[in-house]
Write a protein that holds these residues in place. Structure first.
Motif, PDB file in Angstrom:
ATOM      1  N   GLY A  81       0.806  -1.219   0.000  1.00 18.83           N
ATOM      2  CA  GLY A  81       0.000   0.000   0.000  1.00 18.83           C
ATOM      3  C   GLY A  81       0.833   1.260   0.000  1.00 18.83           C
ATOM      4  O   GLY A  81       0.350   2.334  -0.309  1.00 18.83           O
ATOM      5  N   GLY A  82       2.118   1.150   0.356  1.00 23.42           N
ATOM      6  CA  GLY A  82       3.004   2.311   0.373  1.00 23.42           C
ATOM      7  C   GLY A  82       3.784   2.438  -0.921  1.00 23.42           C
ATOM      8  O   GLY A  82       3.640   1.640  -1.846  1.00 23.42           O
ATOM      9  N   ASP A  83       4.621   3.439  -0.988  1.00 26.72           N
ATOM     10  CA  ASP A  83       5.464   3.679  -2.157  1.00 26.72           C
ATOM     11  C   ASP A  83       6.550   2.607  -2.211  1.00 26.72           C
ATOM     12  O   ASP A  83       7.104   2.216  -1.186  1.00 26.72           O
ATOM     13  CB  ASP A  83       6.094   5.069  -2.053  1.00 26.72           C
ATOM     14  N   SER A  84       6.888   2.144  -3.395  1.00 27.69           N
ATOM     15  CA  SER A  84       7.916   1.116  -3.559  1.00 27.69           C
ATOM     16  C   SER A  84       9.322   1.709  -3.634  1.00 27.69           C
ATOM     17  O   SER A  84      10.293   0.967  -3.716  1.00 27.69           O
ATOM     18  CB  SER A  84       7.649   0.303  -4.831  1.00 27.69           C
ATOM     19  N   LYS A  85       9.429   3.038  -3.592  1.00 30.73           N
ATOM     20  CA  LYS A  85      10.729   3.710  -3.666  1.00 30.73           C
ATOM     21  C   LYS A  85      10.891   4.649  -2.471  1.00 30.73           C
ATOM     22  O   LYS A  85       9.944   5.297  -2.054  1.00 30.73           O
ATOM     23  CB  LYS A  85      10.844   4.525  -4.952  1.00 30.73           C
ATOM     24  N   PHE A  86      12.103   4.713  -1.951  1.00 35.81           N
ATOM     25  CA  PHE A  86      12.438   5.624  -0.852  1.00 35.81           C
ATOM     26  C   PHE A  86      12.840   6.960  -1.475  1.00 35.81           C
ATOM     27  O   PHE A  86      13.992   7.339  -1.514  1.00 35.81           O
ATOM     28  CB  PHE A  86      13.569   5.024  -0.016  1.00 35.81           C
ATOM     29  N   ARG A  87      11.852   7.642  -2.035  1.00 38.15           N
ATOM     30  CA  ARG A  87      12.094   8.858  -2.820  1.00 38.15           C
ATOM     31  C   ARG A  87      12.797   9.905  -1.963  1.00 38.15           C
ATOM     32  O   ARG A  87      12.388  10.207  -0.866  1.00 38.15           O
ATOM     33  CB  ARG A  87      10.791   9.396  -3.377  1.00 38.15           C
ATOM     34  N   GLY A  88      13.873  10.444  -2.504  1.00 41.04           N
ATOM     35  CA  GLY A  88      14.695  11.390  -1.777  1.00 41.04           C
ATOM     36  C   GLY A  88      15.947  10.729  -1.207  1.00 41.04           C
ATOM     37  O   GLY A  88      16.938  11.383  -0.979  1.00 41.04           O
ATOM     38  N   ASN A  89      15.887   9.423  -0.970  1.00 38.30           N
ATOM     39  CA  ASN A  89      17.026   8.677  -0.427  1.00 38.30           C
ATOM     40  C   ASN A  89      17.634   9.362   0.801  1.00 38.30           C
ATOM     41  O   ASN A  89      18.845   9.471   0.939  1.00 38.30           O
ATOM     42  CB  ASN A  89      18.099   8.456  -1.494  1.00 38.30           C
ATOM     43  N   TYR A  90      16.781   9.831   1.696  1.00 34.68           N
ATOM     44  CA  TYR A  90      17.240  10.524   2.899  1.00 34.68           C
ATOM     45  C   TYR A  90      18.134   9.613   3.727  1.00 34.68           C
ATOM     46  O   TYR A  90      17.786   8.476   3.992  1.00 34.68           O
ATOM     47  CB  TYR A  90      16.048  11.016   3.725  1.00 34.68           C
ATOM     48  N   VAL A 152      33.427  13.681  -3.885  1.00 34.77           N
ATOM     49  CA  VAL A 152      32.550  14.388  -2.950  1.00 34.77           C
ATOM     50  C   VAL A 152      31.466  13.405  -2.540  1.00 34.77           C
ATOM     51  O   VAL A 152      30.960  12.646  -3.366  1.00 34.77           O
ATOM     52  CB  VAL A 152      31.910  15.639  -3.599  1.00 34.77           C
ATOM     53  N   LYS A 153      31.116  13.412  -1.255  1.00 38.38           N
ATOM     54  CA  LYS A 153      30.012  12.586  -0.761  1.00 38.38           C
ATOM     55  C   LYS A 153      28.959  13.523  -0.195  1.00 38.38           C
ATOM     56  O   LYS A 153      29.283  14.527   0.441  1.00 38.38           O
ATOM     57  CB  LYS A 153      30.495  11.599   0.292  1.00 38.38           C
ATOM     58  N   ILE A 154      27.704  13.180  -0.420  1.00 39.70           N
ATOM     59  CA  ILE A 154      26.594  14.013   0.043  1.00 39.70           C
ATOM     60  C   ILE A 154      25.542  13.116   0.682  1.00 39.70           C
ATOM     61  O   ILE A 154      25.201  12.060   0.145  1.00 39.70           O
ATOM     62  CB  ILE A 154      25.952  14.799  -1.122  1.00 39.70           C
ATOM     63  N   ILE A 155      25.040  13.551   1.830  1.00 35.85           N
ATOM     64  CA  ILE A 155      23.894  12.896   2.476  1.00 35.85           C
ATOM     65  C   ILE A 155      22.795  13.938   2.624  1.00 35.85           C
ATOM     66  O   ILE A 155      23.034  15.042   3.102  1.00 35.85           O
ATOM     67  CB  ILE A 155      24.260  12.314   3.857  1.00 35.85           C
ATOM     68  N   ILE A 156      21.595  13.559   2.205  1.00 33.77           N
ATOM     69  CA  ILE A 156      20.422  14.429   2.364  1.00 33.77           C
ATOM     70  C   ILE A 156      19.706  13.976   3.633  1.00 33.77           C
ATOM     71  O   ILE A 156      19.101  12.900   3.645  1.00 33.77           O
ATOM     72  CB  ILE A 156      19.463  14.309   1.166  1.00 33.77           C
ATOM     73  N   PRO A 157      19.774  14.754   4.718  1.00 33.05           N
ATOM     74  CA  PRO A 157      19.059  14.353   5.934  1.00 33.05           C
ATOM     75  C   PRO A 157      17.541  14.455   5.747  1.00 33.05           C
ATOM     76  O   PRO A 157      17.061  15.221   4.902  1.00 33.05           O
ATOM     77  CB  PRO A 157      19.525  15.365   6.987  1.00 33.05           C
ATOM     78  N   HIS A 161      13.968  18.206   0.966  1.00 33.17           N
ATOM     79  CA  HIS A 161      13.238  17.743  -0.208  1.00 33.17           C
ATOM     80  C   HIS A 161      14.247  17.179  -1.185  1.00 33.17           C
ATOM     81  O   HIS A 161      15.399  17.581  -1.212  1.00 33.17           O
ATOM     82  CB  HIS A 161      12.469  18.901  -0.862  1.00 33.17           C
ATOM     83  N   GLY A 162      13.826  16.237  -2.011  1.00 27.88           N
ATOM     84  CA  GLY A 162      14.697  15.670  -3.028  1.00 27.88           C
ATOM     85  C   GLY A 162      14.871  16.628  -4.197  1.00 27.88           C
ATOM     86  O   GLY A 162      14.609  17.827  -4.091  1.00 27.88           O
ATOM     87  N   ASN A 163      15.284  16.085  -5.321  1.00 31.66           N
ATOM     88  CA  ASN A 163      15.535  16.861  -6.538  1.00 31.66           C
ATOM     89  C   ASN A 163      16.568  17.950  -6.300  1.00 31.66           C
ATOM     90  O   ASN A 163      16.386  19.100  -6.690  1.00 31.66           O
ATOM     91  CB  ASN A 163      14.253  17.473  -7.093  1.00 31.66           C
ATOM     92  N   ILE A 164      17.662  17.593  -5.658  1.00 33.56           N
ATOM     93  CA  ILE A 164      18.742  18.562  -5.415  1.00 33.56           C
ATOM     94  C   ILE A 164      19.613  18.607  -6.653  1.00 33.56           C
ATOM     95  O   ILE A 164      20.165  17.600  -7.094  1.00 33.56           O
ATOM     96  CB  ILE A 164      19.532  18.193  -4.153  1.00 33.56           C
ATOM     97  N   ASN A 165      19.736  19.794  -7.230  1.00 31.81           N
ATOM     98  CA  ASN A 165      20.481  19.988  -8.467  1.00 31.81           C
ATOM     99  C   ASN A 165      21.958  20.220  -8.152  1.00 31.81           C
ATOM    100  O   ASN A 165      22.300  21.012  -7.279  1.00 31.81           O
ATOM    101  CB  ASN A 165      19.927  21.184  -9.235  1.00 31.81           C
TER     102      ASN A 165
END
Length: 170
Positions: A81-90, A152-157, A161-165
């Motif tokens: 019933g939920g989303d199949s993707k962890f959108r944003g990959n926080y 470079v390594k990046i983590i989105i806490p 929001h996703g879609n970081i350019n």
């Protein structure tokens, strides 16, 4: 998230602020909205190699999932019933390897059409891990150094929001 200790479990929550006791009192059969992810990831990081060409850009944490093939592969299971993707990959570490990087910058811009404030974690060989300042407009700039190759390594806490350019510039 991994642990070197046996029987260590975590419940990662992205949503309204509340106490941990509220979430741990939820039964396992609590319904999940179709636009939210609840599941197990088979990955803690994503790695890619790119040529740092001024004017080129790419997204990390792509919310739609159509522009970055493979960004969300590796979901072991998710709640029906939920989303199949962890959108944003926080919380997922993006390991970005660049060639042709000498004397260039990586300009990182949050998706201001949906975000009102943002902060991310960045790792560079010269600075190690650090948290950026919280911004409500504009971008962060990361110097890629003087070598041909850079990393470079990046983590989105969570809470971002996703879609970081990410774009290359001088």
């Amino acid at each position: 998230m991994t642990s070197n200790q046996p029987n260590v479990y975590a419940r990662v929550v992205h949503g309204l602020s509340t106490t941990a006791s509220t979430y741990f009192s939820c039964p396992q059969d609590t319904a999940i909205p179709p636009n939210q992810f609840c599941g197990e990831l088979g990955y803690t990081g994503k790695t890619t190699s790119l040529t740092a060409t001024v004017g080129d850009s790419f997204l990390i944490g792509e919310a739609g999932g159509s522009l970055n093939p493979g960004e969300y592969t590796g979901v072991n299971s998710y709640k029906t019933g939920g989303d199949s993707k962890f959108r944003g990959n926080y919380g997922v570490a993006y390991d970005l390897n660049f060639s042709n990087a000498a004397n260039k910058k990586l300009v990182i811009t949050p998706n201001w059409s949906s975000a009102t404030a943002a902060r991310i974690l960045i790792w560079t060989p010269s600075l190690g891990w650090y948290s950026t300042n919280k911004i409500t407009s504009g971008s962060w700039s990361v110097n890629l150094g003087t070598n041909y190759n850079s990393n470079v390594k990046i983590i989105i806490p969570g809470g971002n929001h996703g879609n970081i350019n990410c774009a290359f510039s001088y």
